[in-house]
Design an enzyme around this catalytic site. Structure first.
Site, PDB file in Angstrom:
ATOM      1  N   ASP A   1       0.839  -1.194   0.000  1.00 18.56           N
ATOM      2  CA  ASP A   1       0.000   0.000   0.000  1.00 18.56           C
ATOM      3  C   ASP A   1       0.876   1.246   0.000  1.00 18.56           C
ATOM      4  O   ASP A   1       2.053   1.198   0.395  1.00 18.56           O
ATOM      5  CB  ASP A   1      -0.956  -0.004   1.187  1.00 18.56           C
ATOM      6  CG  ASP A   1      -0.250   0.077   2.543  1.00 18.56           C
ATOM      7  OD1 ASP A   1       0.785  -0.614   2.698  1.00 18.56           O
ATOM      8  OD2 ASP A   1      -0.727   0.803   3.430  1.00 18.56           O
TER       9      ASP A   1
ATOM     10  N   GLU B   1       0.191  -0.776   5.972  1.00 16.61           N
ATOM     11  CA  GLU B   1       1.268  -0.098   6.709  1.00 16.61           C
ATOM     12  C   GLU B   1       1.076   1.410   6.708  1.00 16.61           C
ATOM     13  O   GLU B   1       1.334   2.075   7.718  1.00 16.61           O
ATOM     14  CB  GLU B   1       2.619  -0.468   6.097  1.00 16.61           C
ATOM     15  CG  GLU B   1       3.813  -0.162   7.001  1.00 16.61           C
ATOM     16  CD  GLU B   1       4.320   1.267   6.895  1.00 16.61           C
ATOM     17  OE1 GLU B   1       5.070   1.703   7.782  1.00 16.61           O
ATOM     18  OE2 GLU B   1       3.949   1.983   5.919  1.00 16.61           O
TER      19      GLU B   1
END
Length: 448
Positions: free
Chosen positions: A91, A153
């Site tokens: 991500d 994250e």
């Protein structure tokens, strides 16, 4: 043998670079509700890449409600060999205004030896470095390898604790390699041995039942926005040191940070002073930092001569290594309540938190890493700290206290501008990082 591995890495790099470009093209922004499908696309591509790289067991793990998909790929350990967990995340942060970028944020573009694009450095380069190492061994690494590519994250890994509890047996490892840090300078490999933690609070001040005319009441009636400005100003002393009581400080790793280089890398405007006291390394690695992350208030474009009844701000705190993030968050909340001026009504909501972490970088795994990264870069490894937070580290260390944790760069450096416009990856250091990780897997067979 190392010459053979160098040749193998050089051979696989063109294909790895092609795959890195393809990953960067996917806008896998975990913070954007409308990007859920793009995050899934990114996970699916990542899973396919590791399956093609010879992993006999590849899963997309998305069994947590409202969670975002992670990828798990496993290569079994040969008899008597350790297992290494290779971590990255797929991500990325939002791109922000496209006009601030020199090229489209999700169109990978190479200029002057750097690859530009959102996620190029943070952290799709980490995925690509892991791929390079595994491809260099033709999908048969000399040690056991588990690859974990997280999908949350950049939003603080909110489901990590649940994820670790649910999949703990699959993630057990002797050594963990996180390819999600920076090198201080190009060409010098760094191991991050201290991480600041993170805590945040949202504070809301109320002064009035509704907005009233500033001409009729100004000078006698406080407004919430002015009070909020006064409150936020109490977070620092005159030098810019954090003034919240009860926060700890630490001793930074030994690597010095150049003030001139630091100012240039930050893009600090001429005449603007640095905050705080002590060395640069102390300020950004070993001391707490407080930042006003956002304010809810009337915008200038639609402002009227009205006293603001309600104002709200989010304050972020970077927590020094060795401190406790929950305790630090409570100290911040207490400070905001205690320093609210003029008797305004105050509400403080304690928000996200991530623990700091200090690594004892001694032992066979660290010796192996220093040999591997030193040979790949042609320079000795330097221990550094990180002002940022990686929530994964502290939680994983709690779950697997026996594992050695190595935090390294996959080519990101001080010029990478992660989270900002024109994020980029140094391609020469990326190649060195791919070789270093490949050599590390071989070194771990020798180190026991």
């Amino acid at each position: 043998m190392n010459d053979d591995l160098r040749r193998a890495v050089r051979q696989v790099l063109p294909g790895v670079r092609t795959d890195l470009d393809a990953l960067v093209r996917i806008p896998s922004v975990s913070a954007a509700p409308g990007s859920v499908e793009q995050v899934r696309r990114s996970a699916e591509m990542t899973a396919r890449l590791f399956k093609d790289a010879g992993a006999p067991d590849v899963e997309i793990l998305d069994d947590i409600e409202d969670g975002l998909p992670a990828v798990l790929a496993r290569y079994p350990a040969p008899p008597g060999q350790p297992t290494v967990l290779l971590y990255a995340h797929h991500d990325v942060q939002p791109a922000g205004s496209p006009g601030q970028w020199s090229s489209p944020p999700f169109e990978p573009t190479e200029r002057d030896g750097r690859l530009y694009g959102r996620g190029a450095a943070d952290d799709k380069a980490g995925i690509a470095a892991h791929l390079a190492a595994l491809r260099a061994y033709s999908g048969r690494p000399p040690v056991g390898v588990t690859v974990l590519v997280e999908g949350e994250e950049e939003i603080g890994s909110p489901n990590l604790g649940t994820f670790l509890a649910r999949h703990k047996d699959k993630l057990d490892a002797d050594v963990i390699v996180l390819a999600d840090a920076d090198n201080l300078t190009t060409g010098t490999p760094c191991l991050t041995t201290a991480l600041r933690g993170m805590a945040a609070c949202v504070v809301e001040l109320r002064a009035l039942e509704g907005g009233v005319h500033s001409g009729s009441y100004g000078g006698g009636v406080p407004d919430a926005l002015t009070a909020l400005c006064r409150l936020l100003a109490t977070l620092h002393d005159e030098q810019g040191n954090v003034a919240v009581e009860g926060l700890a400080t630490a001793v930074p790793p030994g690597a010095p940070v150049s003030e001139a280089g630091f100012r240039a890398e930050a893009g600090l405007l001429e005449g603007v002073q640095l905050l705080g006291s002590g060395s640069i390394a102390e300020r950004i690695w070993a001391k707490p930092a407080a930042t006003v992350l956002g304010i809810d208030a009337p915008p200038v474009a639609t402002a009227s001569p009205t006293l603001t009844p309600v104002a709200r701000a989010k304050v972020g705190l970077r927590v020094a290594p060795g401190d406790d993030a929950l305790k630090a968050r409570k100290a911040l909340a207490g400070h905001l309540r205690h320093h609210t001026p003029w008797g305004l009504q105050v509400t403080v909501v304690e928000a996200e938190v991530a623990q700091p972490f200090v690594i004892d970088a001694r032992g066979p795994a660290f010796d192996a890493a220093r040999r591997a990264y030193g040979e790949a870069y042609g320079n000795d490894v330097v221990d550094i700290g990180s002002g940022g937070s990686i929530p994964f580290v502290a939680e994983f260390a709690d779950a697997y206290p026996q594992a050695a944790i190595l935090i390294a760069s996959a080519g990101a450096d001080a010029d990478s501008r992660a989270h900002g416009a024109d994020e980029s990856l140094n391609l020469a250091d990326f190649e060195r990082a791919c070789l270093a990780e490949t050599l590390l897997l071989a070194e771990l067979t020798r180190s026991g």
